[in-house]
Design an enzyme around this catalytic site. Structure first.
Site, mmCIF file in Angstrom:
data_model
loop_
_atom_site.group_PDB
_atom_site.id
_atom_site.type_symbol
_atom_site.label_atom_id
_atom_site.label_comp_id
_atom_site.label_asym_id
_atom_site.label_seq_id
_atom_site.Cartn_x
_atom_site.Cartn_y
_atom_site.Cartn_z
ATOM 1 N N GLY A 46 0.827 -1.197 0.000
ATOM 2 C CA GLY A 46 0.000 0.000 0.000
ATOM 3 C C GLY A 46 0.859 1.243 0.000
ATOM 4 N N GLN A 51 2.798 10.015 1.315
ATOM 5 C CA GLN A 51 4.084 9.326 1.341
ATOM 6 C C GLN A 51 4.953 9.688 0.145
ATOM 7 O OE1 GLN A 51 2.118 5.327 2.285
ATOM 8 N NE2 GLN A 51 4.160 5.141 3.188
ATOM 9 N N CYS A 88 6.183 0.004 7.347
ATOM 10 C CA CYS A 88 5.739 1.098 6.485
ATOM 11 C C CYS A 88 6.901 1.517 5.596
ATOM 12 C CB CYS A 88 5.276 2.270 7.351
ATOM 13 S SG CYS A 88 4.690 3.696 6.443
ATOM 14 N N LEU A 89 6.584 1.770 4.330
ATOM 15 C CA LEU A 89 7.627 2.208 3.401
ATOM 16 C C LEU A 89 8.256 3.528 3.829
ATOM 17 C CD1 LEU A 89 5.889 1.301 0.010
ATOM 18 C CD2 LEU A 89 7.678 0.025 1.220
ATOM 19 N N HIS A 130 -4.241 1.188 7.551
ATOM 20 C CA HIS A 130 -2.898 1.782 7.611
ATOM 21 C C HIS A 130 -2.797 2.971 6.660
ATOM 22 C CE1 HIS A 130 1.635 1.407 7.919
ATOM 23 N NE2 HIS A 130 1.497 2.146 6.821
ATOM 24 N N GLU A 131 -3.217 2.773 5.406
ATOM 25 C CA GLU A 131 -3.084 3.845 4.419
ATOM 26 C C GLU A 131 -4.053 4.998 4.687
ATOM 27 O OE1 GLU A 131 -0.447 3.760 2.801
ATOM 28 O OE2 GLU A 131 -0.009 1.639 3.004
ATOM 29 N N HIS A 134 -2.665 7.401 7.107
ATOM 30 C CA HIS A 134 -1.739 8.358 6.484
ATOM 31 C C HIS A 134 -2.480 9.607 5.991
ATOM 32 C CE1 HIS A 134 2.254 6.599 6.431
ATOM 33 N NE2 HIS A 134 1.783 5.449 5.979
#
Length: 155
Positions: A46, A51, A88-89, A130-131, A134
């Site tokens: 994701g 991000q 997380c990226l 999660h996304e 953000h």
């Protein structure tokens, strides 16, 4: 399509609330294509627009069934509970145990402005929550808890 730089750690974009998308145009399509390419290149499941430094309510998710585009997502329902290690990226090399709902029903537009509902469990539900966090300037690190005793060996 182009790879975008993933914002990391203390980048202010990760902590800001995103604005609703109002224009469904070629620029939005390019952003979504770039986000999918960036997510895939980074081996993620994701990616949210902040991000990559864009403060718009846009998310892409791919848990193995092909990419899902969520523009202006709204979570309609959730239930159950799952706890697992999460990363997380935007926080490379870090992970932590996070408890999230196991089921989600989310409503969102695609790049063309068509409205869809998606339902899923497990990893898909985890990725949606999660996304979407953000998009509200929240990162998973605030949710990290100690895993239960029977899960500590795995963590």
């Amino acid at each position: 399509m182009a790879l975008r730089n993933i914002r990391t750690n203390d980048d202010p974009a990760l902590y800001k609330v995103c604005k609703e998308v109002k224009r469904f145009d070629a620029r939005l399509g390019t952003l979504i294509d770039d986000m999918i390419e960036t997510m895939n290149d980074a081996d993620g499941v994701g990616l949210a627009a902040p991000q990559v430094g864009v403060l718009k309510r846009v998310v892409v998710i791919d848990v193995g069934d092909g990419p899902v585009e969520l523009v202006n997502p709204v979570i309609l329902e959730s239930s159950g509970e799952q706890g697992d290690m999460e990363g997380c990226l935007s926080f490379p090399g870090q992970s932590g145990y996070v408890v999230r709902p196991n089921y989600v029903k989310v409503e969102a537009f695609d790049r063309n402005g068509d409205l869809y509902e998606y339902e899923g469990e497990g990893l898909f539900a985890r990725a949606v929550f999660h996304e979407c966090d953000h998009l509200d300037g929240k990162v998973y690190l605030r949710l990290v808890t100690e895993p239960p005793a029977d899960r500590k060996k795995e963590a």
